[in-house]
Scaffold this motif. Structure first.
Motif, short mmCIF file in Angstrom:
data_model
loop_
_atom_site.label_atom_id
_atom_site.label_comp_id
_atom_site.label_asym_id
_atom_site.label_seq_id
_atom_site.Cartn_x
_atom_site.Cartn_y
_atom_site.Cartn_z
N LEU A 196 0.83 -1.20 0.00
CA LEU A 196 0.00 0.00 0.00
C LEU A 196 0.87 1.25 0.00
O LEU A 196 1.93 1.28 0.63
N GLU A 197 0.40 2.26 -0.70
CA GLU A 197 1.08 3.56 -0.66
C GLU A 197 0.08 4.66 -0.96
O GLU A 197 -0.99 4.41 -1.55
N LEU A 198 0.39 5.86 -0.52
CA LEU A 198 -0.41 7.03 -0.83
C LEU A 198 0.43 8.00 -1.64
O LEU A 198 1.52 8.41 -1.20
N SER A 199 -0.07 8.34 -2.82
CA SER A 199 0.57 9.39 -3.60
C SER A 199 -0.05 10.72 -3.19
O SER A 199 -0.81 10.79 -2.22
N ASP A 200 0.23 11.77 -3.91
CA ASP A 200 -0.38 13.05 -3.60
C ASP A 200 -1.89 13.04 -3.85
O ASP A 200 -2.62 13.84 -3.26
N THR A 201 -2.33 12.12 -4.70
CA THR A 201 -3.73 12.16 -5.12
C THR A 201 -4.49 10.86 -4.90
O THR A 201 -5.73 10.86 -4.91
N HIS A 202 -3.79 9.72 -4.71
CA HIS A 202 -4.48 8.43 -4.70
C HIS A 202 -3.97 7.51 -3.58
O HIS A 202 -2.81 7.60 -3.16
N LEU A 203 -4.87 6.64 -3.15
CA LEU A 203 -4.52 5.48 -2.35
C LEU A 203 -4.29 4.33 -3.33
O LEU A 203 -5.17 4.02 -4.15
N ILE A 204 -3.12 3.71 -3.26
CA ILE A 204 -2.72 2.70 -4.25
C ILE A 204 -2.44 1.38 -3.55
O ILE A 204 -1.66 1.33 -2.58
N GLY A 205 -3.08 0.33 -4.03
CA GLY A 205 -2.86 -0.99 -3.46
C GLY A 205 -2.38 -1.97 -4.52
O GLY A 205 -2.84 -1.91 -5.67
N THR A 206 -1.49 -2.86 -4.14
CA THR A 206 -0.99 -3.90 -5.04
C THR A 206 -0.97 -5.22 -4.31
O THR A 206 -0.47 -5.31 -3.18
N TRP A 207 -1.55 -6.24 -4.93
CA TRP A 207 -1.53 -7.60 -4.39
C TRP A 207 -0.44 -8.37 -5.13
O TRP A 207 -0.47 -8.48 -6.35
N ARG A 208 0.54 -8.87 -4.39
CA ARG A 208 1.70 -9.52 -4.98
C ARG A 208 1.76 -11.00 -4.57
O ARG A 208 1.11 -11.42 -3.60
N SER A 209 2.58 -11.75 -5.29
CA SER A 209 2.72 -13.17 -5.00
C SER A 209 4.13 -13.64 -5.34
O SER A 209 4.89 -12.92 -6.03
N ASP A 210 4.46 -14.83 -4.85
CA ASP A 210 5.76 -15.41 -5.16
C ASP A 210 5.73 -16.22 -6.45
O ASP A 210 6.73 -16.82 -6.84
N ARG A 211 4.56 -16.24 -7.13
CA ARG A 211 4.43 -16.97 -8.39
C ARG A 211 3.40 -16.28 -9.28
O ARG A 211 2.56 -15.52 -8.78
N PRO A 212 3.46 -16.52 -10.58
CA PRO A 212 2.51 -15.88 -11.48
C PRO A 212 1.07 -16.32 -11.19
O PRO A 212 0.82 -17.43 -10.72
N ALA A 213 0.13 -15.42 -11.49
CA ALA A 213 -1.29 -15.73 -11.30
C ALA A 213 -1.73 -16.80 -12.29
O ALA A 213 -1.35 -16.76 -13.47
N MET A 214 -2.53 -17.75 -11.82
CA MET A 214 -3.03 -18.83 -12.66
C MET A 214 -4.37 -18.49 -13.32
O MET A 214 -4.78 -19.14 -14.27
N HIS A 215 -5.07 -17.46 -12.80
CA HIS A 215 -6.37 -17.10 -13.33
C HIS A 215 -6.49 -15.58 -13.36
O HIS A 215 -5.81 -14.87 -12.63
N ARG A 216 -7.41 -15.13 -14.19
CA ARG A 216 -7.78 -13.72 -14.23
C ARG A 216 -9.25 -13.61 -13.84
O ARG A 216 -10.07 -14.44 -14.24
N TYR A 217 -9.56 -12.59 -13.04
CA TYR A 217 -10.92 -12.46 -12.51
C TYR A 217 -11.56 -11.17 -13.01
O TYR A 217 -10.92 -10.12 -13.07
N GLU A 218 -12.83 -11.28 -13.37
CA GLU A 218 -13.60 -10.13 -13.84
C GLU A 218 -14.88 -10.03 -12.99
O GLU A 218 -15.65 -10.99 -12.91
N ILE A 219 -15.08 -8.89 -12.35
CA ILE A 219 -16.25 -8.69 -11.49
C ILE A 219 -17.35 -8.04 -12.32
O ILE A 219 -17.13 -6.99 -12.94
N VAL A 220 -18.53 -8.66 -12.33
CA VAL A 220 -19.63 -8.18 -13.17
C VAL A 220 -20.91 -8.07 -12.35
O VAL A 220 -21.11 -8.80 -11.38
N GLU A 221 -21.75 -7.14 -12.76
CA GLU A 221 -23.06 -6.97 -12.16
C GLU A 221 -24.08 -7.68 -13.04
O GLU A 221 -24.20 -7.38 -14.23
N LYS A 222 -24.82 -8.62 -12.45
CA LYS A 222 -25.79 -9.40 -13.23
C LYS A 222 -27.18 -8.79 -13.22
O LYS A 222 -27.89 -8.82 -14.21
N LYS A 223 -27.58 -8.25 -12.09
CA LYS A 223 -28.90 -7.63 -11.98
C LYS A 223 -28.78 -6.35 -11.15
O LYS A 223 -27.95 -6.27 -10.26
N HIS A 224 -29.64 -5.40 -11.45
CA HIS A 224 -29.62 -4.13 -10.73
C HIS A 224 -31.04 -3.56 -10.78
O HIS A 224 -31.58 -3.34 -11.85
#
Length: 275
Positions: A196-224
């Motif tokens: 985590l870090e704060l720039s002058d304008t943003h809160l920035i988060g990064t999720w890291r790992s010791d190995r490459p990601a095996m999947h990619r995730y997409e968050i979607v809205e199904k009903k509203h």
């Protein structure tokens, strides 16, 4: 009308009842931390893990109608203090992340300031106010990883009309020390790290790992949809799902994540660009 699953009207409780409830739930949470047997993540490392799984940023200051800008300026201080407690945290296989166990109680003696707090859909000031921005960001990052989210509290009120929204409604996580928590378990064999870090304008988060990601995730809205309850209030509803893709771009599955229901604190006929 939402006759099938009616949402009850908010209840007014006396200050004494509210204080007693907070004390009870805080004591219960402390007991859970002591007796759950969970291995809570606490080790932090300045050395960054090599692979970026997901990164996200949110603006530190927003112009909100009828909200004192000083509360948002103070929020930046609160975010810096809380983010410093999480930055570099390692989440090993089998370990549990707890937002409040990691940060601790936000107190004036630790440097926390009066920030914006939402109480029953209204804006108030409180020590440590504004830390929901950090829990929102962490929850959004977790949704893009294979960790199991075991506890998340949704926002019960929809306070402001959409303005520049970049992610679906209902993909945040409210927090209140210490019992409205955000928790996740690393059920994989990978090592993760939260940066985590704060720039002058943003809160920035990064999720890291010791190995490459095996999947990619997409968050979607199904009903509203929106409903008006028998007691007169309007409720905003939606369903959030997650698409799971493999590295070759093949959709593997769609997972149901959550259903959200929030009491609206503004006229639902307002255009989305209004503040």
């Amino acid at each position: 009308m939402n006759l099938r699953n009616p949402i009850p009207a908010p209840k007014d409780r006396s200050p004494l009842r509210l204080a007693a409830g907070v004390a009870y739930y805080r004591a219960r949470r402390r007991l859970q931390w002591l007796t759950s047997g969970s291995d809570y993540a606490s080790e932090r490392s300045r050395e960054l893990l090599p692979y970026v799984v997901f990164t996200h940023r949110t603006p530190l200051l927003r112009q909100l109608k009828d909200v004192d800008m000083q509360l948002q300026i103070n929020k930046v201080t609160n975010l810096r203090l809380a983010a410093a407690r999480i930055d570099g945290l390692l989440l090993r296989p089998g370990q549990t992340f707890s937002y409040w166990k990691t940060i601790g109680r936000p107190a004036r003696s630790k440097g926390y300031l009066e920030g914006m707090v939402l109480h029953r859909g209204t804006v108030r000031s409180g020590i440590g106010g504004g830390l929901c921005q950090l829990s929102n960001l962490l929850y959004w990052m977790m949704l893009h990883t294979p960790v199991q989210i075991t506890e998340r509290c949704r926002h019960g009120y929809d306070v402001f009309p959409d303005a520049g929204r970049t992610q679906p409604f209902g993909t945040g996580a409210t927090c209140f020390y210490n019992y409205l928590d955000l928790q996740a378990v690393n059920g994989t064999d990978a090592l993760y790290q939260i940066s985590l870090e704060l720039s002058d304008t943003h809160l920035i988060g990064t999720w890291r790992s010791d190995r490459p990601a095996m999947h990619r995730y997409e968050i979607v809205e199904k009903k509203h949809w929106f409903t008006q309850e028998l007691w007169g209030g309007y409720i905003r509803h939606n369903t959030i799902c997650r698409n799971v893709w493999n590295p070759e771009g093949l959709l593997l599955e769609q997972q149901h994540l959550t259903d959200n229901h929030a009491i609206m604190m503004y006229d639902p006929s307002l255009p989305p660009e209004m503040p």
